[in-house]
Design a protein around this motif. Structure first.
Motif, PDB file in Angstrom:
ATOM      1  N   PHE A 143      -3.249  -1.308  -5.011  1.00 50.07           N
ATOM      2  CA  PHE A 143      -3.873  -0.404  -4.054  1.00 50.07           C
ATOM      3  C   PHE A 143      -4.208   0.919  -4.734  1.00 50.07           C
ATOM      4  O   PHE A 143      -3.453   1.399  -5.595  1.00 50.07           O
ATOM      5  CB  PHE A 143      -2.934  -0.135  -2.876  1.00 50.07           C
ATOM      6  CG  PHE A 143      -2.899  -1.239  -1.855  1.00 50.07           C
ATOM      7  CD1 PHE A 143      -3.866  -1.299  -0.856  1.00 50.07           C
ATOM      8  CD2 PHE A 143      -1.909  -2.203  -1.884  1.00 50.07           C
ATOM      9  CE1 PHE A 143      -3.846  -2.311   0.095  1.00 50.07           C
ATOM     10  CE2 PHE A 143      -1.879  -3.221  -0.943  1.00 50.07           C
ATOM     11  CZ  PHE A 143      -2.847  -3.279   0.055  1.00 50.07           C
ATOM     12  N   LEU A 164      -8.083  -2.039  -2.128  1.00 54.99           N
ATOM     13  CA  LEU A 164      -7.228  -2.986  -2.833  1.00 54.99           C
ATOM     14  C   LEU A 164      -8.052  -3.570  -3.971  1.00 54.99           C
ATOM     15  O   LEU A 164      -9.048  -4.271  -3.746  1.00 54.99           O
ATOM     16  CB  LEU A 164      -6.752  -4.104  -1.907  1.00 54.99           C
ATOM     17  CG  LEU A 164      -5.935  -5.215  -2.597  1.00 54.99           C
ATOM     18  CD1 LEU A 164      -4.617  -4.666  -3.146  1.00 54.99           C
ATOM     19  CD2 LEU A 164      -5.680  -6.373  -1.638  1.00 54.99           C
ATOM     20  N   ASN A 172       0.832  -1.200   0.000  1.00 56.01           N
ATOM     21  CA  ASN A 172       0.000   0.000   0.000  1.00 56.01           C
ATOM     22  C   ASN A 172       0.872   1.257   0.000  1.00 56.01           C
ATOM     23  O   ASN A 172       2.081   1.194   0.268  1.00 56.01           O
ATOM     24  CB  ASN A 172      -0.966  -0.011   1.193  1.00 56.01           C
ATOM     25  CG  ASN A 172      -0.276   0.230   2.526  1.00 56.01           C
ATOM     26  OD1 ASN A 172       0.906  -0.082   2.697  1.00 56.01           O
ATOM     27  ND2 ASN A 172      -1.010   0.765   3.486  1.00 56.01           N
TER      28      ASN A 172
END
Length: 336
Positions: free
Chosen positions: A222, A229, A182
């Motif tokens: 992400f 996601l 992320n």
């Protein structure tokens, strides 16, 4: 993407990889015949492009180099530096091995998978380290800051390239196919051979499992704000919530459905809340994660979308298919 211009392209063969130059001035496609195709964005309306023969066999890995041009890997086991101008230069050669997994750091370092190891090169192509061996062949890598994650059989391995920590094993049984980090660098997600997505919260040492897919998840990304996601593996684009408590016990968004046609690739806009996805039937879709509104266009009617890439400034999206057809979307302005 309102006010976007669109151009259609047809090249001589399967488009294996897509990327956009670091300075966002052109898009590039790798081909199964070893060619690199470049499309300068300033001349897309005139259908101007160029080709360079780079590999014998397929061009199977491709990243933009921060100093201009690209770095590629191929079925011939070669790592090639393709400058913005001039002829390709061989950086490394690994006979009888395919190079399919590669990533670039903002400082120009290049990482690529070679069997059970990940090889690091500096910005000039000199090998600086080998990470591994891992538990099995490295299937994918992702980088964030000085972190590198390699996924493989029975999980993933997190490497701190600044030497601040020992390699960390992220264990989950099964074969792991793709990996993403992320934007904050705090969550690692992988997809598995068994049709699941698995995640690790690095700070809290918590895990999560996301299931219910119709097929293997081969692509995941992400969103720019880290709140979602997005994944392939179903006949909708699946977006799991990562705001607050995360996906545990919560249903994902299911967007841009084409019944019984699987999503093959996903790519998140680098700045905004848009995400693009390609389907097995050659459809390309773009959707706004906030409003859930989106649209579809046809890249081809003869096969799947095989590669997607956004420009770092968000002003361009390129998509390619297995029959050589491609689309370039461009939006005017400093940021899209």
């Amino acid at each position: 993407m309102q006010n976007a211009s669109r151009t259609n392209w047809k090249f001589d063969g399967y488009l294996t990889r897509a990327t956009v130059a670091w300075d966002c001035t052109e898009g590039a496609f790798g081909q199964a015949n070893g060619k690199l195709r470049r499309i300068p964005f300033a001349t897309v309306d005139q259908q101007v492009s160029s080709e360079t023969q780079v590999h014998k066999g397929g061009l199977t890995a491709l990243v933009a180099h921060p100093e201009g041009g690209y770095v590629s890997g191929g079925e011939d086991g070669r790592i090639m530096r393709i400058p913005a101008k001039g002829e390709p230069v061989e950086w490394a050669k690994h006979p009888h091995q395919w190079i399919e997994v590669m990533a670039a750091f903002p400082d120009g370092r290049i990482a690529y998978a070679l069997g059970k190891q990940v090889i690091l090169l500096d910005a000039s192509g000199t090998e600086t380290a080998r990470l591994g061996p891992h538990d099995s062949t490295v299937m994918d890598i992702a980088v964030h800051g000085d972190k590198l994650v390699a996924c493989h059989y029975n999980g993933a391995t997190l490497w701190a390239l600044d030497g601040s920590a020992e390699p960390r094993k992220l264990v989950w049984k099964g074969s792991h196919l793709a990996v993403a980090i992320n934007p904050e660098g705090t969550i690692v997600a992988t997809s598995t051979q068994e049709g699941d997505v698995h995640g690790w919260r690095l700070d809290e040492k918590r895990e999560m499992r996301m299931s219910g897919y119709q097929s293997k998840v081969k692509s995941l990304a992400f969103s720019a704000d880290g709140q979602w996601l997005c994944t392939s593996g179903a006949d909708v684009m699946v977006a799991w919530p990562f705001d607050g408590p995360g996906p545990e016990g919560r249903a994902p968004l299911e967007l841009v459905e084409i019944r019984n046609v699987m999503v093959t690739r996903v790519a998140a806009h680098p700045i905004s809340h848009f995400v693009a996805c390609g389907f097995e039937d050659g459809t390309l879709a773009m959707v706004d994660l906030k409003t859930q509104a989106g649209g579809k266009v046809q890249v081809t009617k003869r096969g799947p979308v095989t590669c997607l890439a956004w420009a770092r400034n968000g002003n361009h999206l390129i998509a390619g298919a297995d029959d050589g057809r491609a689309i370039v979307f461009s939006v005017p302005g400093p940021q899209a």
